[in-house]
Scaffold this motif. Structure first.
Motif, PDB file in Angstrom:
ATOM      1  N   LEU A 218      10.091  -6.199   5.864  1.00  0.00           N
ATOM      2  CA  LEU A 218       8.792  -5.637   5.520  1.00  0.00           C
ATOM      3  C   LEU A 218       7.859  -6.771   5.112  1.00  0.00           C
ATOM      4  O   LEU A 218       8.203  -7.616   4.282  1.00  0.00           O
ATOM      5  N   GLU A 219       6.659  -6.795   5.691  1.00  0.00           N
ATOM      6  CA  GLU A 219       5.725  -7.880   5.466  1.00  0.00           C
ATOM      7  C   GLU A 219       4.666  -7.469   4.467  1.00  0.00           C
ATOM      8  O   GLU A 219       4.159  -6.346   4.495  1.00  0.00           O
ATOM      9  N   ASP A 220       4.338  -8.408   3.570  1.00  0.00           N
ATOM     10  CA  ASP A 220       3.267  -8.170   2.615  1.00  0.00           C
ATOM     11  C   ASP A 220       1.941  -8.607   3.221  1.00  0.00           C
ATOM     12  O   ASP A 220       1.893  -9.277   4.243  1.00  0.00           O
ATOM     13  N   GLY A 221       0.860  -8.221   2.585  1.00  0.00           N
ATOM     14  CA  GLY A 221      -0.470  -8.605   3.048  1.00  0.00           C
ATOM     15  C   GLY A 221      -1.524  -8.034   2.122  1.00  0.00           C
ATOM     16  O   GLY A 221      -1.239  -7.252   1.212  1.00  0.00           O
ATOM     17  N   ARG A 222      -2.768  -8.444   2.380  1.00  0.00           N
ATOM     18  CA  ARG A 222      -3.866  -7.977   1.543  1.00  0.00           C
ATOM     19  C   ARG A 222      -4.518  -6.712   2.083  1.00  0.00           C
ATOM     20  O   ARG A 222      -5.305  -6.079   1.381  1.00  0.00           O
ATOM     21  N   ASP A 223      -4.210  -6.351   3.328  1.00  0.00           N
ATOM     22  CA  ASP A 223      -4.809  -5.141   3.865  1.00  0.00           C
ATOM     23  C   ASP A 223      -4.010  -3.933   3.398  1.00  0.00           C
ATOM     24  O   ASP A 223      -3.020  -4.037   2.676  1.00  0.00           O
ATOM     25  N   GLU A 224      -4.467  -2.739   3.837  1.00  0.00           N
ATOM     26  CA  GLU A 224      -3.841  -1.512   3.385  1.00  0.00           C
ATOM     27  C   GLU A 224      -2.383  -1.415   3.822  1.00  0.00           C
ATOM     28  O   GLU A 224      -1.520  -0.978   3.051  1.00  0.00           O
ATOM     29  N   VAL A 225      -2.100  -1.847   5.062  1.00  0.00           N
ATOM     30  CA  VAL A 225      -0.715  -1.782   5.547  1.00  0.00           C
ATOM     31  C   VAL A 225       0.159  -2.759   4.770  1.00  0.00           C
ATOM     32  O   VAL A 225       1.307  -2.452   4.420  1.00  0.00           O
ATOM     33  N   GLY A 226      -0.377  -3.954   4.477  1.00  0.00           N
ATOM     34  CA  GLY A 226       0.382  -4.918   3.695  1.00  0.00           C
ATOM     35  C   GLY A 226       0.667  -4.407   2.295  1.00  0.00           C
ATOM     36  O   GLY A 226       1.776  -4.567   1.764  1.00  0.00           O
ATOM     37  N   ARG A 227      -0.329  -3.792   1.678  1.00  0.00           N
ATOM     38  CA  ARG A 227      -0.120  -3.220   0.339  1.00  0.00           C
ATOM     39  C   ARG A 227       0.897  -2.094   0.377  1.00  0.00           C
ATOM     40  O   ARG A 227       1.723  -1.956  -0.529  1.00  0.00           O
ATOM     41  N   LEU A 228       0.834  -1.289   1.446  1.00  0.00           N
ATOM     42  CA  LEU A 228       1.822  -0.219   1.588  1.00  0.00           C
ATOM     43  C   LEU A 228       3.228  -0.791   1.742  1.00  0.00           C
ATOM     44  O   LEU A 228       4.187  -0.287   1.148  1.00  0.00           O
ATOM     45  N   SER A 229       3.361  -1.862   2.540  1.00  0.00           N
ATOM     46  CA  SER A 229       4.669  -2.490   2.714  1.00  0.00           C
ATOM     47  C   SER A 229       5.190  -3.042   1.392  1.00  0.00           C
ATOM     48  O   SER A 229       6.367  -2.879   1.060  1.00  0.00           O
ATOM     49  N   ALA A 230       4.299  -3.715   0.640  1.00  0.00           N
ATOM     50  CA  ALA A 230       4.723  -4.267  -0.648  1.00  0.00           C
ATOM     51  C   ALA A 230       5.146  -3.165  -1.614  1.00  0.00           C
ATOM     52  O   ALA A 230       6.173  -3.273  -2.291  1.00  0.00           O
ATOM     53  N   SER A 231       4.359  -2.093  -1.659  1.00  0.00           N
ATOM     54  CA  SER A 231       4.713  -0.973  -2.545  1.00  0.00           C
ATOM     55  C   SER A 231       6.021  -0.330  -2.120  1.00  0.00           C
ATOM     56  O   SER A 231       6.851   0.048  -2.952  1.00  0.00           O
ATOM     57  N   PHE A 232       6.224  -0.218  -0.804  1.00  0.00           N
ATOM     58  CA  PHE A 232       7.459   0.378  -0.302  1.00  0.00           C
ATOM     59  C   PHE A 232       8.656  -0.507  -0.635  1.00  0.00           C
ATOM     60  O   PHE A 232       9.733  -0.004  -0.995  1.00  0.00           O
ATOM     61  N   SER A 233       8.476  -1.828  -0.539  1.00  0.00           N
ATOM     62  CA  SER A 233       9.561  -2.752  -0.895  1.00  0.00           C
ATOM     63  C   SER A 233       9.914  -2.619  -2.374  1.00  0.00           C
ATOM     64  O   SER A 233      11.096  -2.582  -2.743  1.00  0.00           O
ATOM     65  N   ARG A 234       8.879  -2.554  -3.210  1.00  0.00           N
ATOM     66  CA  ARG A 234       9.147  -2.385  -4.647  1.00  0.00           C
ATOM     67  C   ARG A 234       9.822  -1.054  -4.929  1.00  0.00           C
ATOM     68  O   ARG A 234      10.723  -0.967  -5.777  1.00  0.00           O
ATOM     69  N   MET A 235       9.403  -0.018  -4.221  1.00  0.00           N
ATOM     70  CA  MET A 235      10.025   1.282  -4.411  1.00  0.00           C
ATOM     71  C   MET A 235      11.498   1.251  -4.022  1.00  0.00           C
ATOM     72  O   MET A 235      12.366   1.788  -4.720  1.00  0.00           O
ATOM     73  N   LEU A 236      11.805   0.589  -2.889  1.00  0.00           N
ATOM     74  CA  LEU A 236      13.202   0.473  -2.472  1.00  0.00           C
ATOM     75  C   LEU A 236      14.019  -0.314  -3.492  1.00  0.00           C
ATOM     76  O   LEU A 236      15.178   0.021  -3.763  1.00  0.00           O
ATOM     77  N   ALA A 237      13.404  -1.373  -4.034  1.00  0.00           N
ATOM     78  CA  ALA A 237      14.118  -2.161  -5.039  1.00  0.00           C
ATOM     79  C   ALA A 237      14.417  -1.319  -6.282  1.00  0.00           C
ATOM     80  O   ALA A 237      15.531  -1.367  -6.830  1.00  0.00           O
ATOM     81  N   ARG A 238      13.433  -0.535  -6.710  1.00  0.00           N
ATOM     82  CA  ARG A 238      13.653   0.320  -7.866  1.00  0.00           C
ATOM     83  C   ARG A 238      14.676   1.409  -7.569  1.00  0.00           C
ATOM     84  O   ARG A 238      15.481   1.764  -8.430  1.00  0.00           O
ATOM     85  N   LEU A 239      14.651   1.932  -6.346  1.00  0.00           N
ATOM     86  CA  LEU A 239      15.653   2.918  -5.969  1.00  0.00           C
ATOM     87  C   LEU A 239      17.058   2.318  -5.994  1.00  0.00           C
ATOM     88  O   LEU A 239      18.014   2.963  -6.435  1.00  0.00           O
ATOM     89  N   ALA A 240      17.155   1.068  -5.514  1.00  0.00           N
ATOM     90  CA  ALA A 240      18.466   0.418  -5.519  1.00  0.00           C
ATOM     91  C   ALA A 240      18.952   0.202  -6.948  1.00  0.00           C
ATOM     92  O   ALA A 240      20.124   0.448  -7.263  1.00  0.00           O
TER      93      ALA A 240
END
Length: 463
Positions: A218-240
């Motif tokens: 999952l790639e991070d970025g400053r656009d909306e998709v990048g922010r979504l990817s970053a949030s999704f990565s953090r969510m997966l980490a918290r789920l783990a």
């Protein structure tokens, strides 16, 4: 249809619409300008012929026949120049026409032309395109007024139409080329835009099917998709982390529940022979069963509290820590009869009131339990300074080797293994502290005893 295909199609449609509008506007602008120039020449020739009829043959040679762009073999030669010169004719009141200059072209006289010649006002005109002998002429008919007839001036415009047709074909070709380029670029952009979304969808499907995913790629970025990817990565980490904590809690709970359940099972076996026991043995057995049952209930309560401590949906609000400490001290006094001495400032933090009160209550109850083990009559001390909560007792204290582990679930130091408790109270304190961005600490009190507490992140301090 996939999102990628929809985006590519949208880019292609937008490109096609823009190319069509630009091409149409360009064609219309060129066409209007060319015909406006031809009409201006026709009006100028009409005015000159009306003022000096005897110069009509000379006037006809001065009219612009359109753009001189006629291609190769179809271009008129020197002997054919007469065919391309403008036509000047006079129309009488009865509709008959006569040649004044230019080629012998029988321009048609319509009813409108007859009306202009018979009763038209001076300068009233009409512009039309007519086909004579397979050739197209642009014709301007102008009334002379006073029943004097009308003048017709016409010029062949096949060359103009040919040029405009070529221009239309070129514009169409350029538009199609632009459409192809835009479609290709749109597909590349759609692939680039949706690449991370496709990866997100794949990871989400892995979570839904397998229950977990590592979120790699999952790639991070400053656009909306990048922010979504970053949030999704953090969510997966918290789920783990939550999954690991849940599994560890279940394993620890199973281990801790096994001891009282084994004891209760053994006591139940003994109760089958209750008639063979002496009265003192029966009393000891019932006291043991009652104690184990009470401890088991307390353990279950602590497990439920621990499981819900982070998931409880409690709104944050300004909390005065001194007031929270006083309420916790009153509750401990009602339960244990131990006095609590509060030394607090006027600190106010942004946090969860019930969680903070639960953490302070656990610290105070833990201190009361160890104070009771040493028969101390001194009050328990609570000190609050700028979001740092410290509870001091006069019990046996905490060894340095145990200080880092007393906040672990179900951990019990050697000095606490003979005392009641589940080993979860300080674990709940740590969860509350981490939920407020703080940490926990444990050490010895000067003069003997323990000093245990937690902190609240300074960014949460309101006063």
């Amino acid at each position: 249809m996939s999102l990628r295909a929809r985006l590519a199609l949208a880019f292609a449609v937008v490109g096609a619409v823009v190319a069509a509008l630009v091409g149409l506007a360009s064609y219309r602008a060129a066409s209007d300008r060319i015909f406006a120039e031809i009409d201006r020449s026709l009006r100028s020739a009409t005015v000159t012929a009306a003022q000096t009829p005897d110069q009509a043959p000379a006037v006809s040679g001065a009219v612009t026949p359109g753009p001189d762009l006629f291609p190769g073999p179809d271009r008129p030669g020197p002997g054919d120049e007469e065919e391309w010169r403008p036509v000047v004719r006079a129309v009488d009141r009865d509709g008959t026409s006569s040649r004044l200059g230019g080629p012998h072209v029988p321009l048609p006289v319509s009813d409108t032309h007859r009306a202009l010649a018979a009763s038209g006002v001076y300068g009233q005109s009409q512009t039309t395109e007519v086909v004579v002998d397979g050739l197209t002429y642009r014709q301007l008919t102008t009334a002379l007024g006073g029943g004097r007839g009308a003048l017709q001036v016409a010029v062949q415009v096949d060359q103009t139409h040919y040029v405009l047709g070529g221009m239309a074909r070129e514009i169409t070709g350029v538009g199609l080329a632009v459409l192809v380029v835009v479609a290709g670029v749109g597909r590349l952009l759609a692939r680039r835009i949706t690449r991370r979304l496709v990866r997100l969808a794949t990871v989400a499907e892995e979570v839904s099917v397998e229950g977990h995913a590592d979120g790699s790629g999952l790639e991070d970025g400053r656009d909306e998709v990048g922010r979504l990817s970053a949030s999704f990565s953090r969510m997966l980490a918290r789920l783990a982390v939550a999954r690991e904590a849940q599994e560890r809690l279940v394993q620890d709970a199973a281990h801790e529940l096994r001891t009282p359940l084994t004891s209760l099972r053994a006591n139940a076996e003994v109760l089958r022979r209750v008639t063979e026991l002496s009265p003192d043995a029966r009393d000891r057995l019932l006291d043991d069963v009652e104690g184990e049952t009470r401890e088991l209930g307390h353990l279950v309560d602590e497990l439920v509290e621990l499981a819900l401590s982070r998931g409880r949906d409690e709104a944050e609000e300004p909390v005065e820590l001194a007031a929270v400490a006083r309420r916790a001290a009153q509750r401990v006094y009602r339960r244990t009869g131990r006095l609590v001495l509060c030394d607090a400032d006027d600190c106010v933090v942004r946090g969860r009131r019930q969680g903070l009160e639960r953490a302070m209550g656990n610290l105070l109850e833990n201190a009361a339990k160890f104070d009771a083990a040493t028969d101390s009559d001194e009050p328990i001390e609570v000190r609050l300074r700028r979001g740092v909560i410290t509870v001091r007792d006069r019990g046996p204290g905490i060894r340095h080797s145990d200080a880092e582990r007393v906040f672990d679930r179900f951990y019990r130091a050697e000095t606490a293994r003979g005392l009641p408790g589940s080993g979860l109270g300080l674990a709940i304190v740590r969860d509350v502290a981490e939920a407020h961005g703080g940490t926990v600490f444990a050490g010895t009190r000067p003069g003997g005893g323990a000093a245990v507490g937690f902190t609240v992140d300074t960014s949460r301090l309101l006063r």
